[in-house]
Write a protein that holds these residues in place. Structure first.
Motif, mmCIF file in Angstrom:
data_model
loop_
_atom_site.group_PDB
_atom_site.id
_atom_site.type_symbol
_atom_site.label_atom_id
_atom_site.label_comp_id
_atom_site.label_asym_id
_atom_site.label_seq_id
_atom_site.Cartn_x
_atom_site.Cartn_y
_atom_site.Cartn_z
ATOM 1 N N ASN A 1 0.820 -1.202 0.000
ATOM 2 C CA ASN A 1 0.000 0.000 0.000
ATOM 3 C C ASN A 1 0.851 1.249 0.000
ATOM 4 O OD1 ASN A 1 0.179 1.037 2.881
ATOM 5 N ND2 ASN A 1 -0.432 -1.107 3.191
ATOM 6 N N VAL B 1 -5.063 -3.029 -0.600
ATOM 7 C CA VAL B 1 -6.320 -3.730 -0.280
ATOM 8 C C VAL B 1 -6.780 -3.257 1.091
ATOM 9 C CG1 VAL B 1 -7.380 -5.973 0.123
ATOM 10 C CG2 VAL B 1 -5.588 -5.728 -1.619
ATOM 11 N N PHE B 2 -7.958 -2.638 1.149
ATOM 12 C CA PHE B 2 -8.475 -2.098 2.404
ATOM 13 C C PHE B 2 -9.932 -2.489 2.551
ATOM 14 C CE2 PHE B 2 -5.577 1.117 0.483
ATOM 15 C CZ PHE B 2 -4.484 0.899 1.306
ATOM 16 N N ASP B 3 -10.526 -2.127 3.686
ATOM 17 C CA ASP B 3 -11.964 -2.340 3.808
ATOM 18 C C ASP B 3 -12.682 -1.335 2.919
ATOM 19 O OD1 ASP B 3 -11.936 -4.591 5.398
ATOM 20 O OD2 ASP B 3 -11.691 -3.447 7.241
ATOM 21 N N PRO B 4 -13.929 -1.696 2.490
ATOM 22 C CA PRO B 4 -14.568 -0.943 1.395
ATOM 23 C C PRO B 4 -14.796 0.548 1.670
ATOM 24 C CG PRO B 4 -15.820 -2.939 1.902
ATOM 25 C CD PRO B 4 -14.726 -2.836 2.920
ATOM 26 N N ILE C 1 -13.309 3.201 2.385
ATOM 27 C CA ILE C 1 -12.646 4.103 3.332
ATOM 28 C C ILE C 1 -11.655 4.989 2.571
ATOM 29 C CG2 ILE C 1 -11.385 4.287 5.495
ATOM 30 C CD1 ILE C 1 -12.240 1.424 6.156
ATOM 31 N N ALA C 2 -10.772 4.341 1.810
ATOM 32 C CA ALA C 2 -9.807 5.123 1.022
ATOM 33 C C ALA C 2 -10.544 5.995 0.006
ATOM 34 C CB ALA C 2 -8.828 4.200 0.309
ATOM 35 N N SER D 1 -13.391 7.414 0.196
ATOM 36 C CA SER D 1 -13.961 8.633 0.768
ATOM 37 C C SER D 1 -12.861 9.618 1.143
ATOM 38 C CB SER D 1 -14.851 8.312 1.963
ATOM 39 O OG SER D 1 -14.122 7.588 2.927
ATOM 40 N N GLU D 2 -11.690 9.108 1.575
ATOM 41 C CA GLU D 2 -10.616 10.055 1.880
ATOM 42 C C GLU D 2 -10.145 10.759 0.606
ATOM 43 O OE1 GLU D 2 -7.489 8.884 4.616
ATOM 44 O OE2 GLU D 2 -6.261 10.617 4.068
ATOM 45 N N TYR E 1 -19.430 8.026 5.114
ATOM 46 C CA TYR E 1 -18.076 8.493 5.387
ATOM 47 C C TYR E 1 -17.893 9.960 4.989
ATOM 48 C CZ TYR E 1 -17.046 3.496 6.001
ATOM 49 O OH TYR E 1 -17.041 2.194 6.419
#
Lengths: 536, 536
Positions: free
Chosen positions: B159, B194-197, B199-200, B202-203, B321
């Motif tokens: 990441n 790879v992250f939880d849905p 979150i990235a 929205s940032e 979010y």
């Protein structure tokens, strides 16, 4: 001469082992990079051969392209970039201290703009494919585009101090270990305009010294000479006019080659009379400080030559001004300095460090380069780390009339070489690439939305902050990020604490382990406390 | 030892014939290059002599080059650059606040890396001429090189949040007034990993909003949609799989064209069944806020479609979010947003301002684009000023296996468009391009060396200072520079004052005229006084 499939395979194997060994030994990263590049090149060759013989699929798998950057180019990762940007900003603040502004020019120019500016090196220019329309080439340096800019905008820029840091392109044989690539940064500072003699010239030398001091690259020497003195010497020695530039470029090699080699180039390749060459040899071995200038001013054959006299007068002014600017102790008047580029017309200079030269040449200027135990193969260091000079006619080459000419003087900081010197001194792994100040951590339950809320508050307050992109991140994983990214502070939240309206602020550089530690602060005093700790 | 004009002419003729003969014989290229260099040297000599004897114009007449930058490119002067660097640094500080690092990739890539990534637009790619070696092309955007970088370095970058501000190249029809050039800056921020849905995702939207806020470009709207929702809609309406991308690109034109035009493209150019087109039309006219999401979640035909359902679930998380991040008021859920690029796989977004759209479309989202008095010719504003989305498969296109894939989400700030909006608001002439704080002025006698001495002291103390490069500058000329360059302070010296060990410091922004005014300070308190006045 085609490699056989087997010999290539063997080479790849040997090279692969070499790379593994170097890595295991924690060898110099530049060296590793270079050896990896060789390995990749060999593998590419194998792929190309395989593709010719229809074996492509076995080598490449399903992908039909080679996954690499073009030869002589490379990526820079975030740590390399952090170092690079530090170097650039250090240099830029020196330039700005002297009133410089920056301009930008396109990465490619009309082909005809570059034509005839680089002599023999023109063959290294990258051309764009003719896809209809104008013929264009990638810029080879920043000086010719600057001269072109001045010729176009001359009426507005009768004088300008400009700097430009940008990439240039040369189809040269890459030498990764020496930081010589086909795409590399140049960092130029030039003063254009008609002024009284040598004032701008001396400020440019001062700026070069200030940059090198600010970059902390260690001890350096600025070699200085004057094109007109050289031209005068060549005339006195009997070099025909049309051979002056070729002979000058041979002289310029004296820092890397012994006199015998240079003489051979003059006489055999360039058909110079051997006696003439010997006479030149007597002059160009001279180097020293102000006393050398006095010595030369006593030599009648020099002062009788118009060019030499004019160059010596300039040097006298320059020595005065450089003393006022407090940089005279860095200066070495060196009659063998010639600088390859055709367009210089006055003073020329070149800064070298210990690393520019081989160890044996290192400490003394007096070394006899002709001695037999002198190993020329190992003598080529990174070369000069800054260089420049006066070029009074380049803008005129683009201008439609004499009035359009603007005399210039400038210097180029060899940022790639400076970087390769600096990178030997630092541990790249320990460079902090991101600037995150606060990591927002949940001790339990994930608390994603609360972490987001707190981060949002921190961002709005101008604090650099991150959180983990997981619904329920492990505590240890969050601590590891702080460690890896050298994040100084954590805001730690738990369900109970949030209910009580508090958060914990922890200095992550302290050695307290585990989830404990830190200071409880009221949620609405979090920003104030963090600002205090961050010195904002 | 001057060549005569005639002997030089003869030499040039002979040398020219030599070169032609060698070329005709296919001689060793190195030899040819060397002889060409001699020829060029002779010709330069001729030009230099001609220019000395005033014959320049006749010789120059032979210079056939056009003095300009290549089509679709331009220079940026120091004032434009000052504005540009301000914009870049504003954006970079937002990126850094969110923990981003930067990387650098070469300006050209292997041609095959870019091949097949840009659909119809591939024809706009600039190729380098085949000068032997690999085939290369100038980068078309920063996303594909980033994906290539990740594919090569994937093991280290499971990441990364990276930004890159760099030039890209497109052989498009230039439209200078709209800021559309062939060479232009892109400014990208991407999160890979790879992250939880969501979150990235929205940032990234939050960062886009923070950038636009910090740039103060005025009111803007972020239109959001989801590729999977669109795909679901197309499936529900009966678009064959192979037509989904072409139909999607037709839908994307709805911000510039009326529905009738778009429908015509779908049915006539792309052979879509008119009933299918009409059904699509019903969906893609929908736009709104969170309530639209609720409305769509009630529509059974949508929730029954796997793609649409999955997209709607993402949107629900995203709305949550974005509310936490405090940017929900900027968001418009717009089902007609499709984004041209093939590689998007999830959420997509696009920020528009008043200037993005024509005045008539300006204030209301409810305008009837079908009305007859709507002037479509004048409706194209600068377009979106920031855009992006999720692209989960692009890195995988370069990876040798599935494990090598890394999902990404990112945004690109349209810096060129932002700049063209900002430049409408400011008076470029009044921009201070250099940062000089102190000008060192002599009231009489020139006092060059004293001015140099004082400047040197100021530089060594970190104060930005300049002096005039003249032995005896006129007082008024020195004052004019302060005025032109908006230099706040002058250090004024005279012979008497120097003898008494004092200098005068004058605030040049005050309206006192002439050489009088200012404060006398002791020479050795000059730095302290200036630092105080400069707030250092």
């Amino acid at each position: 001469m085609e490699e056989t499939k087997e010999s290539l395979k063997a080479k790849i194997k040997i090279q692969g082992e070499k790379v593994r060994t170097l890595k295991a030994q924690n060898a110099d990263p530049n060296l590793v990079t270079a050896e990896v590049a060789v390995l990749l090149e060999l593998q590419n060759l194998q792929k190309r051969q395989a593709s010719l013989t229809g074996e492509e699929s076995t080598v490449k798998g399903k992908n039909k392209f080679t996954l690499k950057t073009p030869k002589g180019t490379r990526d820079y990762n975030e740590k390399e970039m952090a170092v690079r940007e530090k170097v650039f900003s250090t240099i830029i603040s020196v330039f700005k201290k002297h009133g410089a502004v920056t301009i930008d020019t396109p990465v490619f120019e009309l082909k005809e703009i570059l034509a005839g500016k680089y002599g023999e090196d023109s063959k290294l220019i990258y051309d764009l494919e003719d896809q209809g329309g104008e013929k264009c080439s990638l810029r080879y340096d920043l000086t010719v585009p600057f001269a072109r800019f001045l010729a176009i905008n001359g009426t507005q820029y009768q004088n300008i101090k400009r700097y430009q840091i940008a990439k240039v392109y040369r189809r040269d044989q890459p030498a990764m270990t020496k930081g010589r690539l086909r795409e590399f940064y140049q960092c130029d500072f030039d003063v254009a305009g008609v002024f009284d003699p040598m004032i701008a010239d001396s400020e440019v030398v001062k700026i070069m010294c200030e940059c090198l001091d600010a970059l902390e690259i260690g001890k350096y020497t600025v070699k200085i000479n004057h094109r007109k003195i050289l031209d005068g010497i060549f005339q006195i020695c009997g070099v025909p006019d049309e051979k002056i530039r070729p002979i000058s470029s041979a002289v310029d090699k004296l820092d890397k080659l012994p006199w015998e080699e240079v003489k051979r180039e003059m006489t055999e390749e360039k058909n110079l009379n051997p006696d003439t060459a010997d006479r030149i040899g007597e002059y160009v071995k001279l180097k020293g400080g102000r006393e050398l200038l006095e010595q030369l001013l006593q030599m009648q054959e020099l002062t009788a030559n118009k060019n030499a006299k004019s160059g010596l007068d300039d040097m006298a002014l320059l020595f005065n001004y450089l003393e006022i600017f407090g940089v005279l102790d860095k200066i070495l008047f060196d009659l063998s300095l010639a600088r390859g580029l055709d367009y210089y017309t006055g003073v020329i200079y070149e800064a070298v460090t210990e690393q520019s030269r081989p160890p044996k040449l290192g400490d003394s200027m007096q070394i006899n380069q002709n001695s037999k135990d002198f190993d020329y193969e190992s003598t080529v260091g990174v070369g000069s780390i800054a260089a420049g000079g006066r070029y009074d006619n380049l803008v005129g080459m683009f201008a439609s009339n004499k009035k359009g000419n603007i005399p210039c003087v400038g210097a180029s900081i060899g940022v790639e070489r400076v970087l390769s010197i600096l990178l030997q001194k630092i541990e790249l792994d320990r460079v902090k690439a991101n600037e995150v100040e606060v990591y927002v951590i949940a001790v339990a339950d994930g608390l994603l939305e609360d972490r987001m809320k707190i981060c949002s508050e921190l961002w709005n307050a101008g604090i650099k902050a991150e959180f983990m992109y997981k619904n329920k991140p492990k505590l240890q994983a969050q601590f590891s990020v702080c460690d890896r990214d050298q994040i100084p502070f954590a805001v730690i939240i738990g369900r109970d604490e949030l209910n009580r309206g508090v958060v914990r602020i922890k200095d992550m550089r302290s050695k307290e382990q585990g989830e404990g530690g830190g200071t409880s602060v009221k949620r609405d005093e979090m920003i104030i406390e963090l600002r205090k700790r961050l010195g904002k």
